[in-house]
Design a protein around this motif. Structure first.
Motif, mmCIF file in Angstrom:
data_model
loop_
_atom_site.group_PDB
_atom_site.id
_atom_site.type_symbol
_atom_site.label_atom_id
_atom_site.label_comp_id
_atom_site.label_asym_id
_atom_site.label_seq_id
_atom_site.Cartn_x
_atom_site.Cartn_y
_atom_site.Cartn_z
ATOM 1 N N GLU A 1 -51.721 63.348 30.514
ATOM 2 C CA GLU A 1 -51.270 64.275 29.481
ATOM 3 C C GLU A 1 -50.128 65.156 29.980
ATOM 4 O OE1 GLU A 1 -54.351 63.780 30.410
ATOM 5 O OE2 GLU A 1 -55.130 62.683 28.664
ATOM 6 N N ARG A 2 -50.244 65.617 31.217
ATOM 7 C CA ARG A 2 -49.179 66.472 31.758
ATOM 8 C C ARG A 2 -47.899 65.660 31.949
ATOM 9 N NH1 ARG A 2 -48.816 69.669 37.595
ATOM 10 N NH2 ARG A 2 -46.639 70.342 37.302
ATOM 11 N N ILE A 3 -48.023 64.451 32.467
ATOM 12 C CA ILE A 3 -46.845 63.604 32.654
ATOM 13 C C ILE A 3 -46.191 63.309 31.309
ATOM 14 C CG2 ILE A 3 -46.023 61.393 33.509
ATOM 15 C CD1 ILE A 3 -48.476 61.359 35.386
ATOM 16 N N ALA A 4 -46.997 62.960 30.321
ATOM 17 C CA ALA A 4 -46.471 62.618 29.001
ATOM 18 C C ALA A 4 -45.782 63.806 28.358
ATOM 19 C CB ALA A 4 -47.599 62.109 28.110
ATOM 20 N N ALA A 5 -46.332 65.002 28.524
ATOM 21 C CA ALA A 5 -45.708 66.200 27.955
ATOM 22 C C ALA A 5 -44.352 66.456 28.607
ATOM 23 C CB ALA A 5 -46.626 67.401 28.129
ATOM 24 N N ALA A 6 -44.287 66.314 29.950
ATOM 25 C CA ALA A 6 -43.008 66.494 30.640
ATOM 26 C C ALA A 6 -42.023 65.417 30.210
ATOM 27 C CB ALA A 6 -43.221 66.445 32.154
ATOM 28 N N ALA A 7 -42.518 64.187 30.047
ATOM 29 C CA ALA A 7 -41.647 63.097 29.616
ATOM 30 C C ALA A 7 -41.089 63.351 28.221
ATOM 31 C CB ALA A 7 -42.415 61.775 29.643
ATOM 32 N N ALA A 8 -41.928 63.816 27.312
ATOM 33 C CA ALA A 8 -41.463 64.091 25.951
ATOM 34 C C ALA A 8 -40.369 65.145 25.953
ATOM 35 C CB ALA A 8 -42.638 64.530 25.079
ATOM 36 N N ASP A 9 -40.543 66.185 26.763
ATOM 37 C CA ASP A 9 -39.515 67.229 26.862
ATOM 38 C C ASP A 9 -38.202 66.658 27.394
ATOM 39 O OD1 ASP A 9 -41.266 69.134 25.902
ATOM 40 O OD2 ASP A 9 -41.777 69.933 27.887
ATOM 41 N N GLU A 10 -38.301 65.864 28.465
ATOM 42 C CA GLU A 10 -37.092 65.323 29.087
ATOM 43 C C GLU A 10 -36.402 64.302 28.187
ATOM 44 O OE1 GLU A 10 -35.517 66.241 31.964
ATOM 45 O OE2 GLU A 10 -36.928 67.894 31.741
ATOM 46 N N LEU A 11 -37.169 63.480 27.526
ATOM 47 C CA LEU A 11 -36.582 62.483 26.633
ATOM 48 C C LEU A 11 -35.905 63.147 25.434
ATOM 49 C CD1 LEU A 11 -39.485 59.896 26.784
ATOM 50 C CD2 LEU A 11 -37.172 59.559 27.696
ATOM 51 N N THR A 12 -36.530 64.182 24.916
ATOM 52 C CA THR A 12 -35.919 64.927 23.800
ATOM 53 C C THR A 12 -34.611 65.575 24.236
ATOM 54 O OG1 THR A 12 -38.105 65.356 22.826
ATOM 55 C CG2 THR A 12 -36.301 66.798 22.147
ATOM 56 N N LEU A 13 -34.620 66.189 25.434
ATOM 57 C CA LEU A 13 -33.410 66.821 25.960
ATOM 58 C C LEU A 13 -32.316 65.789 26.195
ATOM 59 C CD1 LEU A 13 -32.461 69.687 26.961
ATOM 60 C CD2 LEU A 13 -33.038 68.898 29.262
ATOM 61 N N THR A 14 -32.685 64.627 26.723
ATOM 62 C CA THR A 14 -31.710 63.564 26.968
ATOM 63 C C THR A 14 -31.084 63.081 25.669
ATOM 64 O OG1 THR A 14 -32.947 62.849 28.933
ATOM 65 C CG2 THR A 14 -31.390 61.278 27.986
ATOM 66 N N ALA A 15 -31.919 62.874 24.656
ATOM 67 C CA ALA A 15 -31.402 62.427 23.363
ATOM 68 C C ALA A 15 -30.415 63.437 22.792
ATOM 69 C CB ALA A 15 -32.560 62.191 22.401
ATOM 70 N N ARG A 16 -30.769 64.711 22.880
ATOM 71 C CA ARG A 16 -29.877 65.750 22.350
ATOM 72 C C ARG A 16 -28.550 65.763 23.090
ATOM 73 N NH1 ARG A 16 -32.521 70.959 23.266
ATOM 74 N NH2 ARG A 16 -30.947 71.532 24.799
ATOM 75 N N TRP A 17 -28.609 65.611 24.395
ATOM 76 C CA TRP A 17 -27.388 65.596 25.206
ATOM 77 C C TRP A 17 -26.479 64.435 24.821
ATOM 78 C CZ3 TRP A 17 -26.941 62.593 30.206
ATOM 79 C CH2 TRP A 17 -25.729 62.834 30.845
ATOM 80 N N LEU A 18 -27.082 63.284 24.531
ATOM 81 C CA LEU A 18 -26.311 62.095 24.202
ATOM 82 C C LEU A 18 -25.918 62.029 22.731
ATOM 83 C CD1 LEU A 18 -28.311 59.454 26.289
ATOM 84 C CD2 LEU A 18 -26.171 60.602 26.911
ATOM 85 N N GLY A 19 -26.287 63.048 21.950
ATOM 86 C CA GLY A 19 -25.935 63.066 20.543
ATOM 87 C C GLY A 19 -26.770 62.129 19.704
ATOM 88 N N LEU A 20 -27.984 61.815 20.150
ATOM 89 C CA LEU A 20 -28.900 60.945 19.420
ATOM 90 C C LEU A 20 -29.899 61.807 18.658
ATOM 91 C CD1 LEU A 20 -29.527 58.413 22.328
ATOM 92 C CD2 LEU A 20 -27.828 58.241 20.488
ATOM 93 N N VAL A 21 -30.293 61.366 17.495
ATOM 94 C CA VAL A 21 -31.107 62.219 16.618
ATOM 95 C C VAL A 21 -32.595 61.914 16.698
ATOM 96 C CG1 VAL A 21 -29.210 62.578 15.010
ATOM 97 C CG2 VAL A 21 -30.763 60.650 14.654
ATOM 98 N N ASP A 22 -32.982 60.838 17.373
ATOM 99 C CA ASP A 22 -34.394 60.488 17.393
ATOM 100 C C ASP A 22 -34.742 59.795 18.704
ATOM 101 O OD1 ASP A 22 -36.976 60.312 16.509
ATOM 102 O OD2 ASP A 22 -36.628 58.673 15.087
#
Length: 457
Positions: free
Chosen positions: A415-436
């Motif tokens: 659960e902790r790994i998945a929560a950190a992953a969700a945060d990082e993946l969301t941040l990465t998508a935003r940085w790359l201009g991806l919406v989802d």
């Protein structure tokens, strides 16, 4: 500080020291990265690896993102490659850790690679073949670059038109080989501009310096004499200086760990009998007060610990530091310094990691472009990622839990790994201009990651 560390340190302490030196032990700053951050990273690491793979983002963008968070990639390009001609006062491109960008103060330390025994076989074979198949082409290409650069490969192709069509993967031609020969030998300078295309220019314009072969005459072994060269550093001094920079960049490491940073030879080979080797460079660093030896719990070999503070001659130098607790989280590129040396990654983090880009699809274990996830002082997962720019989606093709745990560390819950992953993946998508972000149901961690996204929706 290192003064408080005993002669034997724990595996966890070694990990934290390494991550601190790498700028990954703390949460990212809240502010956006600035050119001063780019300069600091380049100065402290001494090298930023390049690669053409763009399935997520080009290799040189990701280490800065891992440490500083989202930033405009055009700003990093402007810092690294300067004006439209590719002339930067901050950096130059050559073979540091593979193809790399390095700070300009490292340029004199690369002379021995440009004109010495590094790449000697390739250079000799290439020059001999080109002179046999296209006599005079190397000199012709150099003359055109010096007269009319910066140029791309297509600008000199008329000097030796292709015998056949372009290849689908590693494309080559006589003129391209000539340009690469001149670049590797330091006779022309290379840079980048639009669409990551490599450009070539006269060294005087690009570096403000003469080419690496200025005033040098071939030696009996095919190497070049450095005596009287206006800017090069003799090979023994250059190799020691690169080892010293690697020591500060890593904070702690075995001799092999440190040699890998700039691809220094750990031991001399048949054509490099003059190379002192890693043990001699390590001994010199200790004798000059830059490092001390320590034993690390579970390591078979002793480690060097950086102990010298910065000074006027070496402002990039840093004393190794154990922050006591690592609080950062980041996705790491396969081309990040943390991931470069597989034996270190296995020894420090318990991770067996190999990039599978060149592995045929049926033989891949984890995926085409897997990024390790750092959580605190552990790397407990990896994710196969692709930026689907047309659809505006960051695709998580697979999510994998690491089977092993870092030495001396407690196993993190999914659960902790998945929560950190969700945060990082969301941040990465935003940085790359991806919406989802789309998480495919592949990999043993995929359900937990999908659940983390659902909970945060």
């Amino acid at each position: 500080m290192t003064a408080d560390l005993p002669s034997t340190v724990t595996a966890a302490q070694a990990r934290r020291i390494f991550l601190s030196a790498q700028g990954l032990s703390r949460r990212r700053p809240a502010r956006r990265a600035r050119p001063t951050d780019f300069a600091a990273y380049l100065a402290f690491q001494g090298v930023l690896q390049l690669d053409t793979v763009n399935v997520l983002a080009r290799a040189h963008y990701l280490p800065l993102f891992s440490r500083y968070g989202p930033y405009p990639m055009a700003e990093l390009d402007a810092f690294l490659w300067g004006d439209p001609q590719g002339h930067s006062p901050h950096a130059f491109e050559h073979w540091g850790h593979e193809a790399s960008v390095m700070p300009v103060d490292v340029l004199p330390l690369m002379h021995h690679r440009m004109q010495g025994p590094s790449f000697l076989n390739w250079k000799a074979r290439t020059r001999t073949r080109l002179e046999r198949e296209r006599p005079g082409l190397v000199d012709q290409v150099r003359a055109v670059v010096e007269a009319s650069g910066p140029l791309v490969g297509a600008d000199v192709e008329h000097l030796s038109p292709r015998d056949g069509p372009k290849g689908p993967w590693w494309d080559t031609s006589h003129t391209k080989d000539a340009l690469e020969y001149l670049f590797i030998s330091g006779m022309v300078a290379a840079s980048r501009r639009g669409h990551f295309a490599r450009t070539y220019d006269a060294c005087e314009r690009a570096w403000g310096m003469q080419p690496a072969d200025a005033g040098a005459a071939p030696g009996a072994d095919g190497t070049q004499a450095i005596e009287g060269h206006p800017w090069g550093v003799p090979a023994p001094e250059a190799r020691q200086a690169l080892f010293d920079r690697a020591l500060s960049a890593c904070g702690i490491g075995t001799v092999k760990d440190l040699c890998d940073h700039f691809r220094l030879r750990y031991q001399a080979g048949p054509r490099t009998r003059d190379v002192a080797g890693g043990q001699a460079w390590a001994a010199s660093a200790v004798e000059r007060g830059l490092a001390r030896w320590v034993e690390v719990e579970g390591w078979r070999e002793p480690a060097l610990l950086a102990v010298a503070p910065p000074d006027e001659a070496a402002p990039w130098r840093r004393v190794a530091h154990d922050p006591g607790r690592a609080t950062g989280a980041a996705l790491l590129s396969p081309f990040d310094p943390v991931c470069w040396f597989r034996p270190r990654l296995a020894r420090m983090f318990g991770m067996d990691y190999r990039i599978e880009i060149y592995t045929p699809a049926p033989k891949r274990v984890y995926g085409y472009y897997c990024l390790p996830l750092l959580v605190g002082d552990q790397i407990p997962a990896r994710f196969d990622l692709k930026a689907d720019r047309k659809a505006g989606v960051l695709r998580v093709a697979a999510s994998w839990r690491e089977p092993a745990t870092a030495p001396g560390a407690r196993r993190l819950p999914d659960e902790r790994i998945a929560a950190a992953a969700a945060d990082e993946l969301t941040l990465t998508a935003r940085w790359l201009g991806l919406v989802d972000v789309d998480v495919a149901p592949v990999g043993d961690l995929a359900p937990a990651v999908a659940s983390a996204f659902s909970a945060g929706a």
